[in-house]
Scaffold this active site. Structure first.
Site, PDB file in Angstrom:
ATOM      1  N   LYS A  12     -87.027  40.212  44.732  1.00  0.00           N
ATOM      2  CA  LYS A  12     -86.664  38.923  45.310  1.00  0.00           C
ATOM      3  C   LYS A  12     -87.460  37.750  44.741  1.00  0.00           C
ATOM      4  O   LYS A  12     -86.963  36.615  44.683  1.00  0.00           O
ATOM      5  CB  LYS A  12     -86.836  38.959  46.829  1.00  0.00           C
ATOM      6  CG  LYS A  12     -85.801  39.781  47.579  1.00  0.00           C
ATOM      7  CD  LYS A  12     -84.464  39.070  47.620  1.00  0.00           C
ATOM      8  CE  LYS A  12     -83.493  39.776  48.554  1.00  0.00           C
ATOM      9  NZ  LYS A  12     -82.201  39.080  48.645  1.00  0.00           N
ATOM     10  N   SER A  29     -85.056  48.685  43.953  1.00  0.00           N
ATOM     11  CA  SER A  29     -85.204  47.236  44.110  1.00  0.00           C
ATOM     12  C   SER A  29     -86.414  46.790  44.919  1.00  0.00           C
ATOM     13  O   SER A  29     -86.798  45.621  44.846  1.00  0.00           O
ATOM     14  CB  SER A  29     -83.931  46.660  44.743  1.00  0.00           C
ATOM     15  OG  SER A  29     -83.680  47.284  45.991  1.00  0.00           O
TER      16      SER A  29
END
Length: 403
Positions: free
Chosen positions: A51, A303
């Site tokens: 992110k 991720s």
């Protein structure tokens, strides 16, 4: 429309700010999946998640006047930390609105990066509404978690790194929530090598992007709950959907049991801790009934690694149970000397380890003159556990399998 040039510019901005995460070949998962598996370790990224790439890119592109007013976002997890970290580097005031039930660990991490925390509501949607209200009142710039061109460009830098490290990649498997990560990677990769397949994976409980792609429009979906909170998105973005309509080759869903298994195997075999949302790609690959991946070069994006420690304990327990390494049995015995020894001797003869023993004489379900013993046992695998069950039966020992 977002272009490859935007992703290249984002990459230049991110130099020296983030890690270039490794793309590691996994012998274990290659054997289990029947293909050549490479793990893209975004779980090793700063703030523990991809992110930060998109958050920094977006905030870096703000004007001086916008920076002076500060930024705001709504998030209970990785996006909050990414925005807070990027704001600290760029010396920009940052406010994060988090639901009241946000994880204390994630709140602490976000605050440690210098963000002002505002608590509001019990779900993300309520926190989002409050963040938008503050943005309007104070003139702050709202940093969207996925449906923003600059954010998508930042996430797309992952695709560039994969293609440089493994030009012969055939398939890239990406977690999908709102679609920012998948859109960025898909655009970057398809611009370099159009025949690479992009496979997105969602939780079955939040399959909004899958439904939206199938119907050709943004669809809101929520079918319950999932441990993969990082991709628990009811409604994907308009921009992300438009990009994935063009570039996504296939999208699938996985359930929590598959996610738990993937997380457990990553810890045990690869020595890597990955959060539930970060493990969905591998969860899909280990089953993958709908796409032929045999013998191909596959990149799986892990991720993020920001998993709650209490949840991690549950994952380890359920993972051990799921593969037959941990079993619990209840045995009722006549309460006299030697009866329990017979059980222990049988277990020892089968080379199963006793992890824990609970001895109960007073329970409501225990007959007078009896004792109930609950044993937690460690076996090598499911076959080993089944051999123990057979030996107990052969010895006339009655038991109930609890888990």
């Amino acid at each position: 429309m977002l272009s490859m040039l935007d992703i290249s510019k984002a990459r230049e901005m991110l130099k020296g700010v983030i890690h270039r995460t490794p793309l590691d070949y996994s012998t274990t998962f290659s054997r289990l999946a029947g293909c050549n598996v490479y793990l893209k370790m975004e779980c090793f990224q700063k703030t523990g998640s991809f992110k930060v790439r998109g958050a920094y890119t977006k905030i870096r592109m703000l004007s001086e006047e916008e920076r002076s007013r500060g930024v705001i976002t709504a998030s209970a997890g990785n996006h909050a930390q990414g925005v807070a970290y990027a704001s600290r580097i760029l010396k920009i005031p940052c406010t994060v609105v988090m639901p009241l039930n946000a994880s204390p660990a994630k709140v602490s991490a976000t605050r440690a990066y210098g963000a002002e925390i505002v608590f509001h509501g019990s779900i993300y949607d309520q926190a989002w509404e409050k963040a938008m209200e503050i943005a309007r009142e104070q003139g702050k710039t709202f940093i969207h978690a996925f449906d923003d061109a600059s954010v998508i460009a930042g996430q797309g830098t992952i695709g560039l790194e994969i293609m440089e490290d493994m030009p012969s990649i055939d398939v890239i498997i990406v977690p999908v929530g709102g679609g920012g990560l998948a859109a960025g990677i898909a655009l970057a990769v398809k611009s370099i090598k159009p025949d690479v397949r992009i496979v997105g994976v969602q939780s079955k409980a939040f399959s909004a992007m899958k439904e939206s792609l199938e119907q050709g429009r943004v669809v809101e979906v929520s079918n319950g709950s999932t441990i993969a909170d990082g991709i628990s998105v009811r409604k994907p973005g308009e921009l992300t959907l438009s990009i994935l309509k063009r570039y996504m080759d296939h999208i699938a869903t996985v359930d929590d049991d598959a996610i738990v298994k993937a997380m457990f195997l990553l810890m045990e075999r690869a020595k890597v801790v990955v959060e539930p949302a970060g493990a969905v790609g591998l969860a899909y690959l280990l089953n993958a009934p709908d796409v032929d991946l045999r013998g191909k070069n596959i990149a799986v994006v892990l991720s993020g690694g920001n998993v709650d420690m209490f949840l991690l304990g549950q994952i380890v327990h359920k993972g051990l149970v799921g593969i037959g390494r941990l079993i619990r049995i209840s045995v009722q015995l006549v309460d006299r000397p030697g009866e329990f020894k017979r059980v222990v001797d049988t277990i020892a003869a089968s080379r199963v380890n006793i992890v824990d023993v609970i001895h109960d004489r007073l329970g409501q379900d225990v007959k007078v003159g009896n004792a109930k013993v609950i044993l937690s046992l460690e076996a090598e695998d499911m076959e080993h556990a089944e051999r123990l069950m057979m030996m107990l039966k052969e010895q006339g020992i009655k038991y109930e399998l609890l888990s």
